[in-house]
Design an enzyme around this catalytic site. Sequence first.
Site, mmCIF file in Angstrom:
data_model
loop_
_atom_site.group_PDB
_atom_site.id
_atom_site.type_symbol
_atom_site.label_atom_id
_atom_site.label_comp_id
_atom_site.label_asym_id
_atom_site.label_seq_id
_atom_site.Cartn_x
_atom_site.Cartn_y
_atom_site.Cartn_z
ATOM 1 N N HIS A 69 0.854 -1.202 0.000
ATOM 2 C CA HIS A 69 0.000 0.000 0.000
ATOM 3 C C HIS A 69 0.884 1.245 0.000
ATOM 4 O O HIS A 69 1.864 1.308 0.723
ATOM 5 C CB HIS A 69 -0.867 0.034 1.255
ATOM 6 N N TYR A 198 -8.591 4.975 8.577
ATOM 7 C CA TYR A 198 -8.642 5.322 9.995
ATOM 8 C C TYR A 198 -9.756 6.364 10.149
ATOM 9 O O TYR A 198 -9.657 7.452 9.579
ATOM 10 C CB TYR A 198 -7.318 5.946 10.450
ATOM 11 N N PRO A 289 -1.962 0.231 19.649
ATOM 12 C CA PRO A 289 -1.911 -0.343 18.301
ATOM 13 C C PRO A 289 -2.061 0.642 17.138
ATOM 14 O O PRO A 289 -1.682 0.290 16.017
ATOM 15 C CB PRO A 289 -3.074 -1.341 18.298
ATOM 16 N N LYS A 293 2.820 -0.296 15.141
ATOM 17 C CA LYS A 293 4.276 -0.204 15.237
ATOM 18 C C LYS A 293 4.941 -1.324 16.031
ATOM 19 O O LYS A 293 6.168 -1.464 15.996
ATOM 20 C CB LYS A 293 4.659 1.139 15.881
ATOM 21 N N TYR A 381 4.843 6.644 9.508
ATOM 22 C CA TYR A 381 4.040 5.462 9.217
ATOM 23 C C TYR A 381 4.840 4.431 8.420
ATOM 24 O O TYR A 381 4.809 3.239 8.727
ATOM 25 C CB TYR A 381 2.762 5.856 8.459
#
Length: 391
Positions: A69, A198, A289, A293, A381
């Site tokens: 992604h 998200y 969470p 990570k 990220y």
Amino acid sequence: MPISTRTGPAGLVLSHLLQLHGIDSVVIENRSRQYVEERVRAGVLEQGTVDLLTEMGVGERMKREGLVHFGIELRFEGRGHRIDFQELTGGKGITIYAQHEVLKDLNNARIATGGQVFFEVENVAIHNFNDAQPKISYRKDGSDHELICDFIAGCDGFHGICRPSIPTGVLTEYEREYPFGWLGILADATPSSKELIYAYHDHGFALHSMRTLQIGRLYLQCDPDEDIDAWSDERIWQELQTRLGSEGWTLTEGPVLQKGITGMRSYVVEPMQYGRLFLAGDSAHIVPPTGAKGLNLAVADVQVLARALARYYATGSQSLLNEYSQTCLRRVWKVQRFSWWMTSMLHRFPDENPFDRRRQLAELDYVTSSRAAAKTLAENYVGLPMEWKTD
Ligand code: DHB
């Protein structure tokens, strides 16, 4: 001969890296191989983790089956906003590949190359790790054993025995608990979006993720002591529909294959070393969470440790071993900050006031409208670069 305990990602990656340097290790696990290889955990691999697994020769199936992604979506006030990792990080992305699949690949590789991995070991205790010859005692198949080794890697998770074996007063703990948990499901439902979503909603956070092109992985913010039996599949889907809802977008439902509730905490222990015992992964730190990570941070720790041990065995120099904790903690704290920030931005807090809500929305607006802010999210990220001294 260093010994690493537990077949989580930290222990297995370490053992594999050491083998590549010609250093022996033994991995000791109290669970069964089947349990380890089936337990559903997170599934987002940073670019650096993917690169490492590939270099280690265990990336073949991940390359074939993992989903790459190049962005995520942040959804709030019913609208989606894409964060374009590829563009913001100079081509980096993440790979969706479940942690237990990584563990299968690592177990297979360790066992195929004659690695010593012991499952279903009981009564593990560690001794003498503050002098030259540490010892591990354990029970396996009804008989007691002892292993004398050079080092012990405490890769045995938050509830493991290594960290509590360090004398009182040596470690400092830093901790924050969150007043919510995540209810997670695995669903036989085609993911409704190519990328992760998200969502911040009046009812709380929701996350749309996936494991494969056929299997969805979805999460809902819930009370930390929520009773899972109070959540029928129908109620879960209804709540996901509400929180993820956006005009012109449909969430595909399907049978729930598995469900569970996870608590959320931030935790760091300092230092990550005592004598010849080195803590790595969840035994030394836990992240909430949001941002996935945990595994990636564990892999970063053992990269530092493997390199330091390789230097020690090649030259006798302990300098990198002495710097282990400091080197790891720099990254640990940055990743803690990111995981805390993502969590704080996206969840409803029971003690929040209207000011906090407006601030959260402004933060989401800022992150999705400022290139500088989006870049900050993106570089964290996909994974911060490894920072270690090169010499
Ligand atoms: C997943 C878990 C996470 O914590 C996250 O931030 C993204 C994805 C997952 O399990 O797929």
